[in-house]
Design an enzyme around this catalytic site. Structure first.
Site, PDB file in Angstrom:
ATOM      1  N   THR A 174       0.813  -1.216   0.000  1.00  0.00           N
ATOM      2  CA  THR A 174       0.000   0.000   0.000  1.00  0.00           C
ATOM      3  C   THR A 174       0.843   1.261   0.000  1.00  0.00           C
ATOM      4  OG1 THR A 174      -1.801  -1.137   1.152  1.00  0.00           O
ATOM      5  CG2 THR A 174      -1.780   1.276   1.260  1.00  0.00           C
ATOM      6  N   HIS A 203      -5.989  14.615  -7.501  1.00  0.00           N
ATOM      7  CA  HIS A 203      -5.943  13.984  -6.183  1.00  0.00           C
ATOM      8  C   HIS A 203      -5.316  12.589  -6.301  1.00  0.00           C
ATOM      9  CE1 HIS A 203      -7.259  12.315  -2.326  1.00  0.00           C
ATOM     10  NE2 HIS A 203      -7.553  13.561  -1.939  1.00  0.00           N
ATOM     11  N   SER A 213      -7.524  -0.528  -5.832  1.00  0.00           N
ATOM     12  CA  SER A 213      -7.086  -0.732  -4.458  1.00  0.00           C
ATOM     13  C   SER A 213      -5.618  -1.135  -4.532  1.00  0.00           C
ATOM     14  CB  SER A 213      -7.906  -1.850  -3.801  1.00  0.00           C
ATOM     15  OG  SER A 213      -7.267  -2.346  -2.638  1.00  0.00           O
ATOM     16  N   HIS A 262      31.057 -39.862 -10.969  1.00  0.00           N
ATOM     17  CA  HIS A 262      31.494 -39.916  -9.571  1.00  0.00           C
ATOM     18  C   HIS A 262      32.884 -39.300  -9.402  1.00  0.00           C
ATOM     19  CE1 HIS A 262      28.183 -42.770  -8.719  1.00  0.00           C
ATOM     20  NE2 HIS A 262      28.484 -43.270  -9.900  1.00  0.00           N
ATOM     21  N   LYS A 398      49.128 -16.007 -10.871  1.00  0.00           N
ATOM     22  CA  LYS A 398      47.962 -16.867 -10.693  1.00  0.00           C
ATOM     23  C   LYS A 398      46.735 -16.243 -11.361  1.00  0.00           C
ATOM     24  CE  LYS A 398      45.908 -19.760  -7.080  1.00  0.00           C
ATOM     25  NZ  LYS A 398      44.517 -19.716  -7.483  1.00  0.00           N
TER      26      LYS A 398
END
Length: 556
Positions: A174, A203, A213, A262, A398
């Site tokens: 709101t 307004h 709303s 894996h 690096k």
């Protein structure tokens, strides 16, 4: 007495006249740092004539010490809401309800600011509603056109500094709805030559918020912001990544490498096949994200307070949705059930879920690439990633896989955002979900992060990846899992015995299983049976490639 405000919050706050000519630009406003820093810094003032108390929202100019500053030196105007009068900065276009929210919710600072895509989406729906209301004869044309012009300025980003509120406010949004209403109202008043804060002739509630709303306008803005950013930012970035991964698939089709399961050696695969998997993950991610758009495109506008459509007329929801679709160029429609649209945000949870899957995909791809590129001498080193910047403040020379690291951090944040959206989506109580601001903020954060990182990852990493073919070939020929090709000739158990012996003795498969070893085959048979290029697709004349022909560049 003026409360203390942190040094970082001090900014200049130019004053401006209350009335601005039609052609004048909007007034300057305090920066976000000031507005948010002043969240908890207000003073109470009591009127000597009526005895009523009011509040002042206080801001510090950058050139003034907080210890010597007083409220009398501030340029403010008095605005009011149903709680009474309130002092707001003269240069601000927002009004009393925004200022009251600034004081009541000093939570999170600038990092918690309501995302601008939501604000601009709110302006889009205000403009669209004004257009409808003018055409329907409900709103004076001059007022409606001023509202639309002011809304355009919000959409264009010209008034961003007038939207200081944070997401941690009322769960219906709101305060942000009123922030937008007040700014558009006051800017429209300026455009019409009126006095800012007068609420005349425009307004914020009666005109800008006509037929709406917060309960239906804010979720409508959520939908507009989400669909717009996904469509225009995220999906194009993902398509760009998909294209470059597809190019790498073709570039690397001829390179046969050892596969890994894996984190251990497995059977051969081409580097192109590996990248085809990445490409397909991204393609599927695009499909998943796009599949959420239809539900996200259903607009709550027209439901008003609880979904019944009170204070609107039949057809309003459909017509305004059509106007919004025209304004945005996106296929928005009215939600078929406004009760669901206000009380639940399942579409947002669904979209966040698709982004969560995408984050998992991006994390897997980035991790694979940095592991395949690990080294350069003591890692796998099968590929080389672009060298973009120095990697260490202590180890000279690096270089690190920084783009991959950025993507995996983004993935972690997106997964966290999804938890927020999930919890928020589960909190709809009765006729209204009241986690709207934090849900849309988290969703838009994920959209932005994934879109930005996908593009950066593509341009600064993927396009520059190269294959270290000699090293790849060396690792493949050293792998014991080539023994898998012997299964159909000597049986699984015998093949396993050869692999174990070769590993134990540090010899080759030929030495372990041939005439000088276990004697399961001759050297000629081994060379005929163990051919890596014959191990990368199913058997058959056409060498099928999961429903398509093998790449032409791969000579088998």
């Amino acid at each position: 007495m003026l409360s203390r405000i942190t040094h970082s919050a001090r900014r200049s706050l130019p004053s401006s006249s209350s009335a601005t000519p039609l052609s004048s630009p909007p007034p300057p406003v305090p920066t976000l740092g000031v507005t948010l820093a002043a969240l908890s810094h207000s003073s109470s003032c009591r009127c000597s004539s009526c005895g009523r108390w009011s509040q002042r929202a206080l801001f510090l100019p950058s050139s003034t010490s907080s210890r010597s500053m007083s409220t009398r030196s501030m340029s403010t105007r008095t605005e009011s809401d149903t709680f009474g009068p309130l002092e707001v900065p003269s240069s601000a276009l927002y009004g009393a309800q925004t200022a009251r929210s600034i004081m009541n919710f000093p939570i999170g600072g600038p990092a918690a600011r309501m995302p601008m895509p939501v604000v601009k989406a709110m302006a889009t729906l205000k403009k669209s509603a004004a257009r409808y209301n003018v055409d329907a004869g409900k709103l004076d044309r001059e007022v409606g056109e001023a509202i639309m012009r002011a809304a355009d300025e919000v959409i264009e980003g010209k008034l961003d500094e007038h939207f200081p509120l944070v997401i941690y406010q009322t769960g219906s949004g709101t305060q942000t709805n009123m922030n937008v209403n007040e700014v558009i109202s006051n800017r429209a008043i300026q455009l019409l030559g009126g006095v800012v804060g007068s609420k005349t002739p425009v307004h914020p509630n009666d005109h800008v918020n006509m037929g709406m709303s917060s309960n239906d306008s804010f979720p409508t803005a959520m939908s507009i912001a989400a669909v717009s950013t996904i469509t225009r930012e995220l999906v194009p970035a993902l398509r760009h990544l998909h294209e470059e991964l597809s190019a790498k698939e073709k570039e690397f089709n001829h390179i046969i490498k050892i596969g890994r399961t894996h984190c251990q050696d497995a059977t051969p695969i081409t580097l192109g096949q590996v990248f085809s998997g990445y490409k397909t993950q991204v393609a599927n991610g695009i499909k998943r994200v796009e599949a959420t758009l239809p539900h996200l495109s259903e607009l709550a506008l027209g439901g008003t307070a609880v979904g019944t459509g009170l204070n609107t007329q039949a057809g309003y929801d459909v017509e305004v949705a059509a106007v919004i679709a025209e304004e945005t160029g996106l296929p928005f429609v009215t939600a078929p059930n406004k009760f669901e649209a206000l009380a639940a945000h399942d579409a947002v949870v669904e979209a966040s879920g698709a982004l969560n899957v995408l984050a998992c995909s991006m994390n897997k791809i980035a991790n694979d690439l940095r592991l395949l590129g690990s080294g350069p001498r003591s890692g796998l080193g099968e590929i080389s990633l672009p060298e973009n910047e120095p990697g260490s403040s202590i180890m000279p020379g690096k270089v690190n896989p920084t783009q991959c690291e950025a993507v995996t951090m983004v993935a972690a944040q997106v997964m966290g955002n999804h938890v927020t959206v999930t919890v928020g989506g589960a909190q709809g109580h009765f006729e209204l979900n009241v986690f709207k601001p934090v849900m849309i903020s988290a969703l838009l954060s994920s959209v932005r992060l994934l879109g930005d990182s996908a593009r950066a990852f593509t341009d600064n990493c993927v396009v520059g990846i190269t294959a270290n073919e000699k090293h790849i070939d060396h690792l493949m020929n050293e792998s014991l899992m080539l023994v898998t090709a012997l299964n159909s000739h000597i049986g699984y158990d015998n093949a396993a015995a050869i692999a174990k012996k070769a590993h134990r003795d540090g010899t080759t498969l030929l030495q372990a299983g041939g005439p000088d070893g276990l004697g399961h085959f001759t050297e000629e048979q081994f060379k005929e049976w163990v051919v890596p290029s014959n191990m990368i697709s199913p058997e058959g004349a056409d060498r099928s490639w999961y429903g398509s022909k093998k790449p032409e560049s791969l000579d088998l």
